[in-house]
Motif scaffolding. Sequence first.
Motif, mmCIF file in Angstrom:
data_model
loop_
_atom_site.group_PDB
_atom_site.id
_atom_site.type_symbol
_atom_site.label_atom_id
_atom_site.label_comp_id
_atom_site.label_asym_id
_atom_site.label_seq_id
_atom_site.Cartn_x
_atom_site.Cartn_y
_atom_site.Cartn_z
ATOM 1 N N GLY A 164 9.920 -2.428 -1.878
ATOM 2 C CA GLY A 164 9.945 -1.894 -3.415
ATOM 3 C C GLY A 164 9.178 -0.239 -3.226
ATOM 4 O O GLY A 164 9.577 0.360 -4.242
ATOM 5 N N HIS A 165 8.236 -0.260 -2.876
ATOM 6 C CA HIS A 165 7.856 0.900 -3.080
ATOM 7 C C HIS A 165 8.156 2.646 -2.450
ATOM 8 O O HIS A 165 8.617 3.519 -2.756
ATOM 9 N N ASN A 166 9.228 1.825 -1.261
ATOM 10 C CA ASN A 166 10.691 2.672 -1.038
ATOM 11 C C ASN A 166 11.337 3.119 -1.786
ATOM 12 O O ASN A 166 11.429 4.398 -1.710
ATOM 13 N N MET A 212 1.331 -1.346 0.031
ATOM 14 C CA MET A 212 0.302 -0.144 -0.131
ATOM 15 C C MET A 212 0.706 1.333 0.467
ATOM 16 O O MET A 212 1.933 0.953 0.551
ATOM 17 N N ARG A 213 0.236 2.001 -0.632
ATOM 18 C CA ARG A 213 1.312 3.665 -0.458
ATOM 19 C C ARG A 213 0.439 4.317 0.383
ATOM 20 O O ARG A 213 -0.866 4.140 -0.347
ATOM 21 N N VAL A 232 9.811 -6.771 1.337
ATOM 22 C CA VAL A 232 10.080 -6.627 0.440
ATOM 23 C C VAL A 232 9.316 -5.976 -0.976
ATOM 24 O O VAL A 232 10.073 -5.526 -1.524
ATOM 25 N N HIS A 233 8.190 -6.175 -0.633
ATOM 26 C CA HIS A 233 7.012 -5.804 -1.769
ATOM 27 C C HIS A 233 7.249 -3.756 -0.786
ATOM 28 O O HIS A 233 7.404 -3.207 -2.412
ATOM 29 N N GLU A 234 6.760 -4.203 0.473
ATOM 30 C CA GLU A 234 6.861 -2.473 0.706
ATOM 31 C C GLU A 234 7.991 -1.598 0.509
ATOM 32 O O GLU A 234 8.358 -0.425 0.295
ATOM 33 N N THR A 249 3.513 2.224 -8.843
ATOM 34 C CA THR A 249 4.163 1.796 -7.861
ATOM 35 C C THR A 249 4.329 0.794 -7.062
ATOM 36 O O THR A 249 5.355 -0.099 -7.213
ATOM 37 N N GLU A 250 2.923 0.387 -8.157
ATOM 38 C CA GLU A 250 3.130 -0.912 -7.603
ATOM 39 C C GLU A 250 3.596 -2.064 -8.041
ATOM 40 O O GLU A 250 3.681 -3.291 -7.864
ATOM 41 N N ALA A 251 2.988 -1.518 -9.853
ATOM 42 C CA ALA A 251 4.079 -2.714 -10.375
ATOM 43 C C ALA A 251 5.810 -3.265 -9.872
ATOM 44 O O ALA A 251 6.330 -3.853 -10.327
HETATM 45 ZN ZN LIG Z 1 2.155 -1.640 -2.960
#
Ligand SMILES: [Zn+2]
Length: 698
Positions: free
Chosen positions: A498-500, A1-2, A494-496, A524-526
């Motif tokens: 990636g957003h960072n 989530m962003r 690791v997903h979050e 940003t999700e991609a």
């Molecule tokens: Zn996300």
Amino acid sequence: MRTLLPVLLISILCTTPAFAQEHPSSAAPSNLSWMTDSMVKLHLELVAKYGDAQRDRIGRGLHQVMEHWRPEDGDAAVFEDVVRTNFAGDQATLDTMFNRFEDLLEQLSGHMHEINRAFRQQADLDLGPILPFDQIFAGYDPSAHVLDDFFENKLAFVVLLNFPLTTLHERLTEGPKWTRRQWAEARLAQAFSKRIPADVNLAIAQAASQADQYISQYNIWMYHLVDDKGQRLFPPKLRLLSHWNLRDEIKADYSDKQNGLAKQSTIQQVMERIVTQTIPQAVVDNPSVDWNPFTNDVKPAAEKDTDNPAPADKKISNAPEPSTRYQKLLKTFQASKKADPYSPTAPTLIDRRFDEDREIPEKRVEEMLVQVLSSPLVPKVAKLIQLRLGRPLEPFDIWYDGFLPRGVYPQAELDAIVSKRYPTPEAYQKDIPNILVKLGFSLEKAQYLANHIIVDPARGSGHAMGAEMRSEKAHLRTRVEKTGMNYKGFNIAVHEMGHNVEQTFSLNEVDHTLLAGVPNTAFTEALAMLLQGHDLEVLGLSSPDEKSEAFRTLNDFWSTYEIGGVALVDMAVWHWMYDHPGSTPTQLRDATVQIAKDIWNRYYAPVFGKKDVVLLGIYSHMIHSFLYVPDYPIGHLIGFQIEKHMKKTGKVGDEFERIAKEGRVTPDMWMINATGKPVGAEALLEATERALAKVQEK
Ligand SMILES: [Zn+2]
């Protein structure tokens, strides 16, 4: 989530989902008696003062201020003073003005965000009990009145006087030729492009909250679904929220070899009754009655699975729900419509969603969806599903998820590796440079990124909260149990992260903070999913093999096919409401049912062999999310494009940085810069074609 908190004011207007971005905006055309005279006078005066070269800017600026000026802003003298004092008539003054607005708005947005982050800390982080007042802090938004304030103190008019408002058409056709500074100016002006009165915003927020409440309590008590023989298929106490839980139960039932099919058919029947509103009012969120969804019989519950008393307001009868579902939707439409006169460049909610939030014209979105829905790959994938199920397809198989590969490594083994490596959030924090190097970043960049990311213990499953000013850092919220981090937590972390990483590059390395961020959340999700997909390699294990990858692609293709149809229904329903503004909830119900059937008949009936199915109308988002559904299929398409590009270049770290630095231009411009092509369905379709071949290899 962003984080939903905006990168600068612009994104207060443009990036948050649902009703949240219906913030203040443009005024209805001003019809003040003195306005024309004042404008003519000022135009002559300013052209005489600054020369003919400024003539167009002067005319445009005056017009933009006029469009937003309201009687309470002041009389002719105030208007004239604002214009005379604040028109930047030479390049040097304009440059100074632009730079200062850019810096100060970054400060404003950045500090507002920091206040918000601090106020939410107790609610967001695993820091002990949340007291009632903590909730009030968490719900407070210090930036809520900024736009009103900026019109009141006239700073908004300074912007409108000096920087150009643009339409989506201009941003699409001329944007590619603009300089980066011109893009930043366009975003600056956009932040003040609408001025929606507070009572209109309030009406929208109220309609949204009523629809939310209706949806959030729409539970079906599954133990009380009975068949002709009074048999119960579902366990006691199972309470499923429509539509999410019902849909997920259909997915889970594929593994129930004995009763799965019967359960799935029953849920389909329940969903259809919700869409058509033939569902008995008495069975909604009520465990004190038994219901046969096929015959629609309602009886007092023969068995009890809750201690709560029966709701007093529910009579035992099969009287249908009186189109309440559509009444809620209609209210969100009627409230949205009130904002139309104050939004001259995007005068319907449909325009605002596509032209302002998504920045992809509706027609193009529709074409992309139709390209997927009518692809010759659909019947091929359908045939494969049929083969795997060993039976003809049923309509609920639009939610088939049996392609998803089961992990190669046992859960316990993964949990053991992760908890040993990351017993605390600090251990993860320390390892970020190492993780990023394994994901393909240079040591130098990995160190730089690690210095911009702070790891916090999350109360929930985890989320990423970027900074909004360059002096602050991004926050990675991750869940660490007392026994250490488990694999699920690591995968999410690791997903979050990636957003960072995206947030850090797109704020700190973009050339203008007015362009910080990405075009919309799909991007940003991609990028986050790209890193998440390599989490096993970080642990020193092997990634999923090509065949599992292929199955994952088929799963994504099938979900895009499913949600693409729902998106088309959502779009058609909003058009119908705009075409029939005086309609009743019952008329809207009938129209929605017809639209859902039509789209089913066109794109699904040929594959499923059944006509007039209404399942595409079941999504709750359609009732409370103001035309949000198209974001999901577009997100799938964007994800495939980025993934394909990364596979091709093979230089994940460098490419991630290069494309994240592009900032918040239109999705097409961003994608052309990133991959050479505009947003489209080709990458998904090509990947699906390859995946089909791969899984059919002997
Ligand atoms: Zn996300």
